[in-house]
Design an enzyme around this catalytic site. Structure first.
Site, mmCIF file in Angstrom:
data_model
loop_
_atom_site.group_PDB
_atom_site.id
_atom_site.type_symbol
_atom_site.label_atom_id
_atom_site.label_comp_id
_atom_site.label_asym_id
_atom_site.label_seq_id
_atom_site.Cartn_x
_atom_site.Cartn_y
_atom_site.Cartn_z
ATOM 1 N N GLU A 12 0.807 -1.218 0.000
ATOM 2 C CA GLU A 12 0.000 0.000 0.000
ATOM 3 C C GLU A 12 0.840 1.268 0.000
ATOM 4 O O GLU A 12 0.417 2.305 -0.527
ATOM 5 C CB GLU A 12 -0.945 -0.017 1.208
ATOM 6 C CG GLU A 12 -1.989 -1.120 1.142
ATOM 7 C CD GLU A 12 -2.729 -1.320 2.447
ATOM 8 O OE1 GLU A 12 -3.963 -1.405 2.403
ATOM 9 O OE2 GLU A 12 -2.067 -1.386 3.500
ATOM 10 N N ASP A 195 -12.041 -6.626 -1.875
ATOM 11 C CA ASP A 195 -12.913 -7.797 -1.793
ATOM 12 C C ASP A 195 -14.298 -7.360 -1.356
ATOM 13 O O ASP A 195 -14.454 -6.336 -0.681
ATOM 14 C CB ASP A 195 -12.346 -8.848 -0.823
ATOM 15 C CG ASP A 195 -12.054 -8.273 0.554
ATOM 16 O OD1 ASP A 195 -12.870 -8.502 1.460
ATOM 17 O OD2 ASP A 195 -11.021 -7.592 0.729
#
Length: 227
Positions: A12, A195
């Site tokens: 990230e 997700d």
């Protein structure tokens, strides 16, 4: 203004390191802090490691040691709201814990009026300006984020959705917001979905993390132009 950019994982934070100029690294408390400039603003970026305590440690160091006056949490999250699709981005308007008893923050330090930590209005306005310009390649939603230290399976998603009505769930946002609240530091979280209830599981997160992280970083960069 000096901005701390706090990510949970190494994937990230990588997009930010590629964007930063004059980047130098220093270490404290087993963490590596990268100092440089992004859009001509002084920034300090790092990944804290997953979970609430790791993120809180990093946030307090950004404030105390590196003098950050704004903290942005960036990275990825799991979608809870059914309208969200993978690679949509969620901007926190407020955040709370789903694994902490409701009275912990209201009956004890910091004696809040509610369980929710609000995002900074100036930072929200900067994001809204970016959205209004219409140059983004993905959908962006503003709303509630919920934090807890577990990867959420379907039965837990139902409980969280019913109690909190959030857009997304992650393992760090509320703890960073908590630290910022008690220190009087403006905060916002910008996370892109890896997700969803229809496409759940760690394998989905791992498959989508790199692209989602880049999307979040691009939006943060665009937001900094508006500050």
């Amino acid at each position: 203004m000096k901005i701390g950019i706090l990510c949970a994982g190494d994937t990230e934070v990588v997009p930010f390191l590629r964007m930063m100029k004059n980047c130098k690294a220093t270490k404290k408390s087993m963490l590596t802090f990268y100092q440089g400039q992004l859009e001509d603003i002084e920034v300090v970026a790092l990944f804290s490691g997953v979970c609430k305590v790791n993120a809180a440690i990093a946030a307090q160091i950004l404030i105390d040691t590196y003098g950050c006056t704004v903290i942005i949490n960036a990275g990825t999250a799991g979608g809870i709201d059914e309208k969200l699709e993978i690679f949509d981005t969620v901007i926190s308007t407020e955040t709370a814990y789903h694994d902490v008893a409701d009275d912990i923050l209201t009956e004890f330090h910091p004696w809040k009026d509610s369980i929710y930590f609000k995002a900074d209005e100036k930072l929200l306005e900067a994001v809204k300006t970016v959205i209004a310009k219409g140059n983004l390649n993905n959908r962006v939603f503003l709303g509630r984020m919920i934090t807890g230290e577990q990867f959420i399976e379907n039965n837990k998603r139902e409980y969280i959705a019913a109690k909190y009505s959030p857009l997304s769930v992650d393992m760090e946002t509320a703890s960073i917001a908590h630290v910022c609240y008690v220190n009087g530091i403006p905060f916002i979280s910008i996370r892109t979905i890896t997700d969803t209830p229809d496409r759940s599981g760690i394998s989905e997160f791992e498959k989508n993390c790199k692209k989602a992280s880049q999307i979040s970083a691009n939006l943060v960069k665009s937001m900094l132009k508006e500050l």
